[in-house]
Design an enzyme around this catalytic site. Structure first.
Site, PDB file in Angstrom:
ATOM      1  N   LYS A  45       0.802  -1.223   0.000  1.00 21.72           N
ATOM      2  CA  LYS A  45       0.000   0.000   0.000  1.00 21.72           C
ATOM      3  C   LYS A  45       0.836   1.275   0.000  1.00 21.72           C
ATOM      4  O   LYS A  45       0.309   2.362  -0.252  1.00 21.72           O
ATOM      5  CB  LYS A  45      -0.949   0.000   1.198  1.00 21.72           C
ATOM      6  CG  LYS A  45      -1.970  -1.123   1.181  1.00 21.72           C
ATOM      7  CD  LYS A  45      -2.910  -1.028  -0.008  1.00 21.72           C
ATOM      8  CE  LYS A  45      -4.031  -2.052   0.097  1.00 21.72           C
ATOM      9  NZ  LYS A  45      -4.997  -1.938  -1.016  1.00 21.72           N
ATOM     10  N   SER A 262      -3.295 -12.323   3.795  1.00 20.35           N
ATOM     11  CA  SER A 262      -3.645 -12.099   2.393  1.00 20.35           C
ATOM     12  C   SER A 262      -2.541 -12.613   1.474  1.00 20.35           C
ATOM     13  O   SER A 262      -2.813 -13.125   0.380  1.00 20.35           O
ATOM     14  CB  SER A 262      -3.920 -10.620   2.129  1.00 20.35           C
ATOM     15  OG  SER A 262      -2.810  -9.828   2.488  1.00 20.35           O
TER      16      SER A 262
END
Length: 302
Positions: A45, A262
């Protein structure tokens, strides 16, 4: 004397890892993982947060009298908090109350204010609360809106995709990733297909709306990000929470790769896919973040 780099300049350029232990199950198919936890705050991110902040500054929308605000499940929030601190901006983050304590602590360490939302509403609840605050105080906030900001996916179109293309010596055949904002999947998929239209994009999805893959969206049951385009996926593969947990444990114990859930889900899906492909195929997936922010999770002990 050679000058050093700023934190902003260290975003991107992450290594592509071989997974020799996991890949032993394959016959003539190569499996690689893009180690995004090498970014300065430990997650993929950083790329999107950097792009959205710089875009806001360039447009004149982000000024030092405004506070950066957005909804997050954790990693983008950490990136906003760190990169905002590096440039002297205040940061407020809306996130589900059940986000890991490690994530919350990291955001606070970087100086961000946290507004916790109903965990039963997941990331959608954080998103709705953020929009409410911005509507009430439009002059107070700079709202990048990571779910609808094209700078998010373009960061991966211009960066992640080209890095994968070059790091595989232009041989990548399949790209596998899940979706949160969908910026990584959409931007990297579009970028790779721009470089070679024959490359296949595979969308990893949790197998249920009530899953434990923190940061991942079950697209059939949630608010779709504005730039998500399902048609870019050539194939979808479902992964259960238990499969993701098991692969996350395998990665640290067999590959010495400490990553989050994830990432485990992405590798589980990539391995499923790789087992079905012809020899010569090259599969690349994403290791989204560092596992240090999940150490309180009970799943490690199974």
């Amino acid at each position: 004397m050679k000058s050093g780099k700023t934190v902003f300049e260290t975003v991107g350029g992450t290594p592509l890892l071989k997974l020799p232990a996991i890949s032993r199950e394959l016959d003539g198919v190569e499996l690689y993982a893009k180690a995004e936890y090498f970014n300065p705050t430990g997650s993929v991110k950083d790329r999107a947060a950097k792009a959205m902040i710089l875009d806001g500054i360039a447009r004149g929308a982000l000024t030092h009298d405004k506070t950066i605000i957005d909804a997050t499940s954790g990693n983008t929030g950490i990136a906003y908090a760190a990169l905002g601190a590096a440039l002297g901006y205040k940061v407020t983050l809306c996130l589900p109350a059940n986000a890991t304590e490690e994530r919350k602590k990291l955001m606070r360490l970087y100086g961000a204010e946290i507004i916790e939302t109903d965990p039963l509403e997941s990331s959608d609840g954080a998103y709705n609360e953020c929009r409410r605050l911005v509507a009430e105080h439009p002059d107070k906030y700079f709202y990048p809106d990571q779910y609808n900001n094209d700078a998010n996916w373009k960061a991966h179109f211009e960066g992640t995709a080209r890095e994968i293309w070059e790091q595989t010596d232009y041989h990548v055949t399949h790209f596998v990733a899940g979706t949160g904002t969908s910026g990584t999947f959409m931007g990297t998929s579009r970028g790779l297909k721009h470089l070679n239209p024959e490359i296949k994009s595979v969308l990893m999805q949790p197998d249920s709306p009530f899953h434990g893959l923190e940061g991942m969206k079950h697209m059939a049951s949630t608010i779709h990000p504005g730039f998500f385009d399902e048609s870019i996926a050539d194939l979808k593969l479902e992964v259960s929470t238990d499969e993701a947990y098991a692969m996350t444990r395998r990665l640290v114990r067999e590959e010495a790769v400490l990553v989050g859930i994830s990432s485990g889900a992405n590798v589980a899906a990539a391995l499923k896919l790789a087992k079905t492909l012809p020899k010569g195929s090259v599969v690349v997936t994403i290791l989204c973040d560092n596992g240090n922010r999940y150490l309180s999770g009970e799943f490690w002990e199974a």
